[in-house]
Motif scaffolding. Structure first.
Motif, PDB file in Angstrom:
ATOM      1  N   LYS A   5      25.250  50.033 -42.786  1.00  0.00           N
ATOM      2  CA  LYS A   5      24.559  50.191 -44.061  1.00  0.00           C
ATOM      3  C   LYS A   5      25.452  49.779 -45.230  1.00  0.00           C
ATOM      4  O   LYS A   5      25.033  49.046 -46.130  1.00  0.00           O
ATOM      5  N   LYS A   6      26.688  50.278 -45.214  1.00  0.00           N
ATOM      6  CA  LYS A   6      27.600  50.003 -46.326  1.00  0.00           C
ATOM      7  C   LYS A   6      27.970  48.529 -46.404  1.00  0.00           C
ATOM      8  O   LYS A   6      28.050  47.948 -47.490  1.00  0.00           O
ATOM      9  N   LEU A  28      23.335  46.274 -44.825  1.00  0.00           N
ATOM     10  CA  LEU A  28      21.963  46.574 -45.220  1.00  0.00           C
ATOM     11  C   LEU A  28      21.809  46.978 -46.679  1.00  0.00           C
ATOM     12  O   LEU A  28      20.819  46.642 -47.328  1.00  0.00           O
ATOM     13  N   HIS A  29      22.783  47.724 -47.211  1.00  0.00           N
ATOM     14  CA  HIS A  29      22.663  48.216 -48.581  1.00  0.00           C
ATOM     15  C   HIS A  29      23.469  47.391 -49.585  1.00  0.00           C
ATOM     16  O   HIS A  29      23.761  47.862 -50.679  1.00  0.00           O
ATOM     17  N   THR A  30      23.801  46.162 -49.190  1.00  0.00           N
ATOM     18  CA  THR A  30      24.481  45.268 -50.131  1.00  0.00           C
ATOM     19  C   THR A  30      23.435  44.532 -50.969  1.00  0.00           C
ATOM     20  O   THR A  30      22.280  44.364 -50.548  1.00  0.00           O
ATOM     21  N   LYS A  31      23.838  44.090 -52.134  1.00  0.00           N
ATOM     22  CA  LYS A  31      22.902  43.408 -53.043  1.00  0.00           C
ATOM     23  C   LYS A  31      22.356  42.125 -52.410  1.00  0.00           C
ATOM     24  O   LYS A  31      21.183  41.785 -52.585  1.00  0.00           O
ATOM     25  N   GLU A  45      19.631  43.155 -49.865  1.00  0.00           N
ATOM     26  CA  GLU A  45      18.494  43.773 -50.556  1.00  0.00           C
ATOM     27  C   GLU A  45      17.681  42.727 -51.309  1.00  0.00           C
ATOM     28  O   GLU A  45      16.449  42.751 -51.287  1.00  0.00           O
ATOM     29  N   THR A  48      13.526  53.181 -42.194  1.00  0.00           N
ATOM     30  CA  THR A  48      14.670  53.880 -41.604  1.00  0.00           C
ATOM     31  C   THR A  48      14.168  55.079 -40.808  1.00  0.00           C
ATOM     32  O   THR A  48      13.415  55.906 -41.332  1.00  0.00           O
TER      33      THR A  48
END
Length: 555
Positions: free
Chosen positions: A476-477, A480-483, A486, A498
């Protein structure tokens, strides 16, 4: 005389034209636990007939008795539809010509050698007169050798996954312990180093076999379980929190374990023994259990599948253990590699103190996992449990050394026993804290959520995760949750779903089984087109892997 000769000829005719019984398996080879069918054929002489499974209002029914090898089971038995015949005003159900029965069986889990299936059948054959008959037919079922080859490849994948498991972040604290251990072993003979490596390996392998045994037993009770299942139990999480917290305090110098207790984690003793090495292996498995390394996902899926044999499950888990232990055995066995480890010196004490911080970090991460499973009230109880334990260990560290009087040392041990018991009681209470109804876990229909979004024209990215899965958090870090990802999802009309497996959820477990998986992380991409197959991603994500999967789903 003529009547007698006719009677004799009729009997001879009946005996000469008996019903023939034969068996034929539709599959030439059968894998362990695989379902297969056997066709029983009855060749009935011309002008004769036999009765059906139910004979109707007259005659005698045909009876079948299957004799199966140990571990095999019959699933179903389908009879050909009989025809009706009126005999002296009574309805009979009969077969003429050829009659067939199709039986479905399931092979045993440990099916490895050719086995014989037999059918004992009895019937009443009628023509000018009726005569009872019985016959036995047999067929040899061959095991599918390709299944053993598949198991061998799965075990190889499990072995490679075990090696890579040493590089996963959850195992880092134990790697530090082994560096200290190898540095100390440098002072000893090669034989001693090999013995310690062997006991470390045994600790790992026995722990993995114990996990396999527990999972097999729980699975037999109907539970849906996966890799890392023990971290879905708050009591086990609390145990790990207190263990790593206590080890961190020991490394930081709050207390010394002493000669009799120093084997805990192979940390501080100058006489590292076999027991210490064994316990290090057990500890390594405890902290590695939440992680799923590359190659391990499919291997664990095979091992924990509902149709997996006990021998296959244990073989795969043992292969993971052998892989995890392999680098340390190699270092101990090859002097040139061992010489690359720094020589013993003052750096070891500094490094030992440094290791307290990753141990505390592991404890903090587990506190976060505990909070996800319980609530703030339970967390407060657990933190007070850790505080009481720390106080007990501080008293023990201050007053237990031999330089103190016997009275002070007795006080130290008594304080440790009493306060330790209070800490454990509070920890158990926090783990069994009853959640309010509003916080109870809710079941979700995974398939319906995915299908609804696909019907609306969206590509669906399903992320199966858990708070205790460090690889999931890293995915995630880092991805998946990077700009970048996204924005890519927004541009390509991708819906991110999720599904959290931190707490037990049978529906998630069953969903993963459909894809041969038993643990997280599991990432899968569904095209908007319902006719297209989904794309499964690797355990460790990269931005390119995610982008490629989305592009594949679009085309």
């Amino acid at each position: 005389m003529r009547t007698f000769l006719f009677f004799i000829l009729s009997i001879a005719s009946c005996l000469a034209s008996t019903v023939n019984l034969s068996l034929k398996a539709e599959a030439q080879k059968v894998a362990p636990n695989e379902e297969f069918t056997v066709l029983a054929s009855f060749e009935i002489p011309q002008g004769a007939y036999i009765y059906g499974k139910s004979s109707g209002e007259t005659g005698l029914p045909t009876k079948l008795e299957w004799v199966l090898p140990q571990g095999f089971e019959k699933i179903s038995e389908d009879w050909q539809k009989p025809e009706e015949k009126i005999e002296e005003g009574l309805k009979a159900l009969i077969y003429k010509g050829n009659m067939q029965v199709l039986a479905k069986f399931k092979a045993g889990k440990d099916f490895s050698k050719p086995q014989e299936i037999a059918l004992k059948a009895s019937w009443l054959k009628c023509s000018s007169m009726c005569m009872p008959e019985s016959k036995t037919a047999k067929i040899l079922i061959e095991p599918d050798s390709s299944s053993s080859n598949a198991l061998a490849f799965t075990m190889l994948g499990a072995f490679l996954g075990g090696i890579i498991l040493n590089l996963m972040p959850c195992v880092f604290p134990v790697i530090g312990l082994k560096i200290l251990s190898f540095a100390k072993d440098a002072q000893k003979t090669r034989k001693t180093a090999l013995i310690n490596a062997a006991f470390y390996s045994v600790g790992i392998i026995i722990s993995f076999c114990a996990l396999a045994g527990i999972l097999t037993w729980l699975k037999s009770l109907g539970n849906s379980l996966g890799w890392g299942f023990q971290l879905q139990e708050p009591l086990f999480v609390v145990f790990l929190i207190l263990l790593f917290f206590a080890m961190g305090l020991a490394f930081a110098g709050v207390f010394e374990l002493g000669a009799s207790l120093s084997s805990l984690g192979n940390l501080t003793s100058q006489k590292d023994g076999k027991g210490a090495a064994f316990f290090s292996g057990v500890l390594a498995v405890l902290v590695a259990s939440p992680c799923t390394a590359p190659f391990m996902g499919s291997a664990l899926g095979v091992a924990l599948a509902s149709n997996a044999s006990m021998s296959a499950t244990f073989s795969i888990f043992m292969s993971i253990g052998l892989g995890m232990a392999f680098p340390y055995v190699l270092l101990s066995a090859v002097p040139r590699l061992a010489r690359r480890i720094p020589k013993p010196g003052a750096w070891m004490e500094t490094f030992k103190q440094f290791l307290a911080f990753p141990l505390f970090a592991t404890a903090i991460w587990l506190v976060w996992v505990f909070l996800k499973e319980r609530n703030a009230d339970a967390l407060m109880q657990m933190l007070f449990s850790a505080l009481i334990l720390a106080f007990a260990l501080w008293i023990f560290g201050k007053y237990s050394p031999p330089v103190n009087s016997r009275k002070k040392r007795m006080f130290a041990f008594a304080s440790l026993a009493i306060l330790g018991a209070v800490s454990v009681a509070l920890a158990v209470k926090s783990a069994t804290f009853k959640l309010p109804e509003t916080l109870a876990a809710q079941n979700h229909s995974i398939e319906s959520q995915i299908e609804e979004l696909r019907k609306s024209g969206k590509i669906v990215y399903a992320d199966f995760t858990a708070s205790w899965c460090i690889t999931c958090i890293a995915n995630k870090k880092a991805v998946l949750h990077t700009k970048k990802i996204e924005d890519f999802f927004k541009e390509n009309n991708v819906a991110l779903l999720t599904f959290d497996w931190t707490n037990k959820n049978a529906q998630i477990g069953e969903f993963l089984k459909k894809f041969g998986r038993s643990g997280v992380p599991f990432n899968i991409v569904y095209p908007a087109d319902l006719k297209k197959e989904p794309v499964i991603l690797p355990e460790i994500l990269t931005p390119n892997a995610v982008i490629d999967a989305i592009d594949k789903a679009k085309n």
